[in-house]
Design a protein around this motif. Sequence first.
Motif, PDB file in Angstrom:
ATOM      1  N   ALA A 188     -12.843   0.309  -5.921  1.00 48.10           N
ATOM      2  CA  ALA A 188     -12.311   1.544  -5.318  1.00 48.10           C
ATOM      3  C   ALA A 188     -13.427   2.591  -5.260  1.00 48.10           C
ATOM      4  O   ALA A 188     -13.249   3.738  -5.664  1.00 48.10           O
ATOM      5  CB  ALA A 188     -11.121   2.050  -6.131  1.00 48.10           C
ATOM      6  N   ASN A 221     -14.600   4.329  -3.039  1.00 50.99           N
ATOM      7  CA  ASN A 221     -14.284   5.548  -2.277  1.00 50.99           C
ATOM      8  C   ASN A 221     -13.607   6.599  -3.144  1.00 50.99           C
ATOM      9  O   ASN A 221     -13.525   7.754  -2.760  1.00 50.99           O
ATOM     10  CB  ASN A 221     -13.413   5.202  -1.059  1.00 50.99           C
ATOM     11  CG  ASN A 221     -12.237   4.298  -1.388  1.00 50.99           C
ATOM     12  OD1 ASN A 221     -12.381   3.304  -2.090  1.00 50.99           O
ATOM     13  ND2 ASN A 221     -11.068   4.648  -0.905  1.00 50.99           N
ATOM     14  N   THR A 231      -8.318  -3.064  -4.231  1.00 51.80           N
ATOM     15  CA  THR A 231      -8.246  -2.454  -2.903  1.00 51.80           C
ATOM     16  C   THR A 231      -8.161  -3.531  -1.814  1.00 51.80           C
ATOM     17  O   THR A 231      -8.532  -4.687  -2.041  1.00 51.80           O
ATOM     18  CB  THR A 231      -9.522  -1.629  -2.649  1.00 51.80           C
ATOM     19  OG1 THR A 231     -10.647  -2.493  -2.831  1.00 51.80           O
ATOM     20  CG2 THR A 231      -9.647  -0.476  -3.613  1.00 51.80           C
ATOM     21  N   SER A 232      -7.725  -3.117  -0.643  1.00 46.83           N
ATOM     22  CA  SER A 232      -7.753  -4.029   0.516  1.00 46.83           C
ATOM     23  C   SER A 232      -9.200  -4.435   0.762  1.00 46.83           C
ATOM     24  O   SER A 232      -9.497  -5.588   1.069  1.00 46.83           O
ATOM     25  CB  SER A 232      -7.235  -3.329   1.771  1.00 46.83           C
ATOM     26  OG  SER A 232      -6.255  -2.382   1.484  1.00 46.83           O
ATOM     27  N   LYS A 233     -10.089  -3.444   0.640  1.00 43.54           N
ATOM     28  CA  LYS A 233     -11.512  -3.670   0.875  1.00 43.54           C
ATOM     29  C   LYS A 233     -12.071  -4.774  -0.009  1.00 43.54           C
ATOM     30  O   LYS A 233     -12.953  -5.520   0.408  1.00 43.54           O
ATOM     31  CB  LYS A 233     -12.298  -2.387   0.577  1.00 43.54           C
ATOM     32  CG  LYS A 233     -11.987  -1.232   1.482  1.00 43.54           C
ATOM     33  CD  LYS A 233     -12.885  -0.028   1.182  1.00 43.54           C
ATOM     34  CE  LYS A 233     -12.586   0.659  -0.126  1.00 43.54           C
ATOM     35  NZ  LYS A 233     -11.285   1.343  -0.186  1.00 43.54           N
ATOM     36  N   TYR A 285     -12.343  -2.847 -10.773  1.00 42.30           N
ATOM     37  CA  TYR A 285     -11.553  -1.610 -10.878  1.00 42.30           C
ATOM     38  C   TYR A 285     -10.987  -1.279  -9.502  1.00 42.30           C
ATOM     39  O   TYR A 285     -11.721  -0.887  -8.591  1.00 42.30           O
ATOM     40  CB  TYR A 285     -12.441  -0.479 -11.386  1.00 42.30           C
ATOM     41  CG  TYR A 285     -11.678   0.700 -11.942  1.00 42.30           C
ATOM     42  CD1 TYR A 285     -11.512   0.857 -13.316  1.00 42.30           C
ATOM     43  CD2 TYR A 285     -11.115   1.660 -11.099  1.00 42.30           C
ATOM     44  CE1 TYR A 285     -10.822   1.948 -13.837  1.00 42.30           C
ATOM     45  CE2 TYR A 285     -10.419   2.741 -11.614  1.00 42.30           C
ATOM     46  CZ  TYR A 285     -10.273   2.878 -12.977  1.00 42.30           C
ATOM     47  OH  TYR A 285      -9.586   3.951 -13.497  1.00 42.30           O
ATOM     48  N   SER A 320      -8.191  -4.497 -12.453  1.00 37.70           N
ATOM     49  CA  SER A 320      -7.235  -3.503 -12.942  1.00 37.70           C
ATOM     50  C   SER A 320      -6.734  -2.675 -11.763  1.00 37.70           C
ATOM     51  O   SER A 320      -7.526  -2.229 -10.925  1.00 37.70           O
ATOM     52  CB  SER A 320      -7.968  -2.613 -13.950  1.00 37.70           C
ATOM     53  OG  SER A 320      -7.316  -1.386 -14.077  1.00 37.70           O
ATOM     54  N   LYS A 350       1.234  -4.921  -7.125  1.00 36.97           N
ATOM     55  CA  LYS A 350       0.077  -5.838  -7.155  1.00 36.97           C
ATOM     56  C   LYS A 350      -0.082  -6.496  -8.527  1.00 36.97           C
ATOM     57  O   LYS A 350      -0.698  -7.558  -8.643  1.00 36.97           O
ATOM     58  CB  LYS A 350      -1.213  -5.070  -6.824  1.00 36.97           C
ATOM     59  CG  LYS A 350      -1.245  -4.482  -5.416  1.00 36.97           C
ATOM     60  CD  LYS A 350      -2.561  -3.735  -5.141  1.00 36.97           C
ATOM     61  CE  LYS A 350      -2.530  -3.055  -3.779  1.00 36.97           C
ATOM     62  NZ  LYS A 350      -3.722  -2.220  -3.519  1.00 36.97           N
ATOM     63  N   GLU A 362     -13.115  10.763  -8.538  1.00 38.72           N
ATOM     64  CA  GLU A 362     -11.859  10.857  -9.303  1.00 38.72           C
ATOM     65  C   GLU A 362     -11.885   9.880 -10.499  1.00 38.72           C
ATOM     66  O   GLU A 362     -11.475  10.215 -11.612  1.00 38.72           O
ATOM     67  CB  GLU A 362     -10.701  10.518  -8.346  1.00 38.72           C
ATOM     68  CG  GLU A 362      -9.326  10.543  -8.979  1.00 38.72           C
ATOM     69  CD  GLU A 362      -8.192  10.330  -7.943  1.00 38.72           C
ATOM     70  OE1 GLU A 362      -8.473  10.338  -6.719  1.00 38.72           O
ATOM     71  OE2 GLU A 362      -7.038  10.155  -8.370  1.00 38.72           O
ATOM     72  N   THR A 409      -3.417   0.235 -10.527  1.00 43.36           N
ATOM     73  CA  THR A 409      -2.266   1.053 -10.928  1.00 43.36           C
ATOM     74  C   THR A 409      -1.026   0.811 -10.064  1.00 43.36           C
ATOM     75  O   THR A 409       0.022   1.406 -10.323  1.00 43.36           O
ATOM     76  CB  THR A 409      -2.632   2.550 -10.826  1.00 43.36           C
ATOM     77  OG1 THR A 409      -3.227   2.774  -9.537  1.00 43.36           O
ATOM     78  CG2 THR A 409      -3.631   2.945 -11.897  1.00 43.36           C
ATOM     79  N   PHE A 414       0.821  -1.209   0.000  1.00 46.70           N
ATOM     80  CA  PHE A 414       0.000   0.000   0.000  1.00 46.70           C
ATOM     81  C   PHE A 414       0.858   1.263   0.000  1.00 46.70           C
ATOM     82  O   PHE A 414       1.590   1.536   0.944  1.00 46.70           O
ATOM     83  CB  PHE A 414      -0.929   0.000   1.220  1.00 46.70           C
ATOM     84  CG  PHE A 414      -1.933   1.105   1.178  1.00 46.70           C
ATOM     85  CD1 PHE A 414      -3.130   0.944   0.518  1.00 46.70           C
ATOM     86  CD2 PHE A 414      -1.656   2.332   1.768  1.00 46.70           C
ATOM     87  CE1 PHE A 414      -4.055   1.989   0.457  1.00 46.70           C
ATOM     88  CE2 PHE A 414      -2.572   3.373   1.710  1.00 46.70           C
ATOM     89  CZ  PHE A 414      -3.774   3.194   1.060  1.00 46.70           C
TER      90      PHE A 414
HETATM   91  P1  TYD Z   1      -7.688   2.542  -1.423  1.00 44.70           P
HETATM   92  O1  TYD Z   1      -8.787   3.363  -1.903  1.00 44.70           O
HETATM   93  O2  TYD Z   1      -6.699   3.180  -0.593  1.00 44.70           O
HETATM   94  O3  TYD Z   1      -8.387   1.343  -0.751  1.00 44.70           O
HETATM   95  P2  TYD Z   1      -7.946   0.293   0.350  1.00 44.70           P
HETATM   96  O4  TYD Z   1      -7.646   1.081   1.568  1.00 44.70           O
HETATM   97  O5  TYD Z   1      -9.185  -0.536   0.440  1.00 44.70           O
HETATM   98  O6  TYD Z   1      -6.795  -0.487  -0.201  1.00 44.70           O
HETATM   99  O7  TYD Z   1      -6.902   1.815  -2.604  1.00 44.70           O
HETATM  100  C1  TYD Z   1      -6.984   2.216  -3.873  1.00 44.70           C
HETATM  101  C2  TYD Z   1      -6.522   1.080  -4.784  1.00 44.70           C
HETATM  102  O8  TYD Z   1      -7.144   1.279  -6.033  1.00 44.70           O
HETATM  103  C3  TYD Z   1      -5.051   1.063  -5.029  1.00 44.70           C
HETATM  104  O9  TYD Z   1      -4.587  -0.268  -5.142  1.00 44.70           O
HETATM  105  C4  TYD Z   1      -4.890   1.795  -6.353  1.00 44.70           C
HETATM  106  C5  TYD Z   1      -6.191   1.483  -7.041  1.00 44.70           C
HETATM  107  N1  TYD Z   1      -6.647   2.542  -7.920  1.00 44.70           N
HETATM  108  C6  TYD Z   1      -6.605   2.346  -9.278  1.00 44.70           C
HETATM  109  O10 TYD Z   1      -6.188   1.273  -9.765  1.00 44.70           O
HETATM  110  N2  TYD Z   1      -7.025   3.353 -10.110  1.00 44.70           N
HETATM  111  C7  TYD Z   1      -7.484   4.535  -9.623  1.00 44.70           C
HETATM  112  O11 TYD Z   1      -7.858   5.429 -10.403  1.00 44.70           O
HETATM  113  C8  TYD Z   1      -7.551   4.740  -8.198  1.00 44.70           C
HETATM  114  C9  TYD Z   1      -8.048   6.033  -7.612  1.00 44.70           C
HETATM  115  C10 TYD Z   1      -7.118   3.709  -7.382  1.00 44.70           C
END
Ligand code: TYD
Length: 407
Positions: A375, A377, A318-320, A315, A339, A345, A381, A341, A69
């Motif tokens: 994602a 949250n 995430t951890s979630k 998309y 997918s 991962k 964006e 970024t 992270f």
């Molecule tokens: P985050 O929102 O911090 O969630 P968590 O706390 O549950 O891990 O993590 C965002 C993840 O989503 C991170 O791995 C990057 C990815 N991501 C994308 O692939 N594309 C995007 O445009 C955004 C905003 C995040």
Amino acid sequence: MNNCRVCSDPIKPFMSFGPMPIANGFLKEEEFATEYFFEMAVAFCEHCGSFQLVEQPNAKRMFHENYAFFSSLSKYMQAHFKAYADNVIERVFKGRKDPFVVELGSNDGIMLRHFKDAGYRHLGIEPSENVADVARSQGIETLSEFFNLDLAERLVAKHGHADAVICANVMCHIPDINGVAAGMAKLLKSDGVLMFEDPYLGDMINKTSYDQIYDEHVFIFSATSVSWAFGQHGFELIDVLPQITHGGSMRYVLAKKGSHAVSSNVAALLEKERAQGLHQAKTYVQFKRNCEASREALVGLLDKLHNEGKRVVGYGATSKSTTVLNYCRIRPEHIEFISDTTPIKQGKFSPGVHIPVKPYADFMKNPPDYSLLFAWNHAAEIFEKEQAFKAGGGKWITFVPKVEIIK
Ligand code: TYD
Ligand code: ZN
């Protein structure tokens, strides 16, 4: 029998999400056979109001040299942490001589850089070496250790007391909340200020955003529970500032009892939490039912799309998403890939259900029919960035606050 991590009263889980892997434990195929799972059950303590995991994996399994992270990947989060730093400088540093700030869980320095750039004394405490190295390489003072009373004493001996101790999305990760609160009380000056923010229980209950619950999040806080937990260590809540980050967070401002004026926001939020029933066991029984209904709706939708031969891609790995994927038992046939970024991962598989994680370029190259927004949250964006996906006929699926195809 388990005991509450805050007040030691006996607690009983009100629900289990089943066997769960490490939320950020993205893995290679050769690691599938030895993957670690724990029983992810949650409890609510009626005595002190804290919502917590009953069992949490050992910290070393979650936060290690390959922790996946990195905070600084999101532009929105960069702006958020700049505003947070400004809030600390404005609120705490004004009129103080050579103030000193300590941040717990400073990650890659996304917030501390602003203190460094403004020339303030700062120190980050970040146990994950790989993210701490990124901060150090940019001249942000960072120590790779776990924070406790012993470290607090060593820090005071070396640097003196702190004017501010801050954190974001860190306090809810720490099972020994009493040890950390005692350490913070030690580290802070008598008129020092503690500020931290975490996903907010009131939002999680309102939105059925059960994906906030995963191995790292041992607590989901409310003003009620924070006030109780830190009250034991001589702190009082002096302000609360709602945040939109992580799908609904709360920034808690605390100080040693009697040292600061208390904002009327505090009583107002405590009252709101009572009205919402956050202090009552029955609220959590309803939350469990809402989680089950959400799971049924999501699996039903994914099964339907699969039967129709539609391509669905996740998309954001995430951890979630680990909680959603494992609780709902979503399989690679439902979701072609996720997918993401984050380079570390990519090329790996998602924990537990083993869906491939691919670079964002793969999403761009061959956009799916549906994109499941893990994602969520970062929806604002992402929707702004992905206008072409929608214009090309792609559809978004969300599951918070309810499962739906976004029109
Ligand atoms: P985050 O929102 O911090 O969630 P968590 O706390 O549950 O891990 O993590 C965002 C993840 O989503 C991170 O791995 C990057 C990815 N991501 C994308 O692939 N594309 C995007 O445009 C955004 C905003 C995040
Ligand atoms: Zn308790």
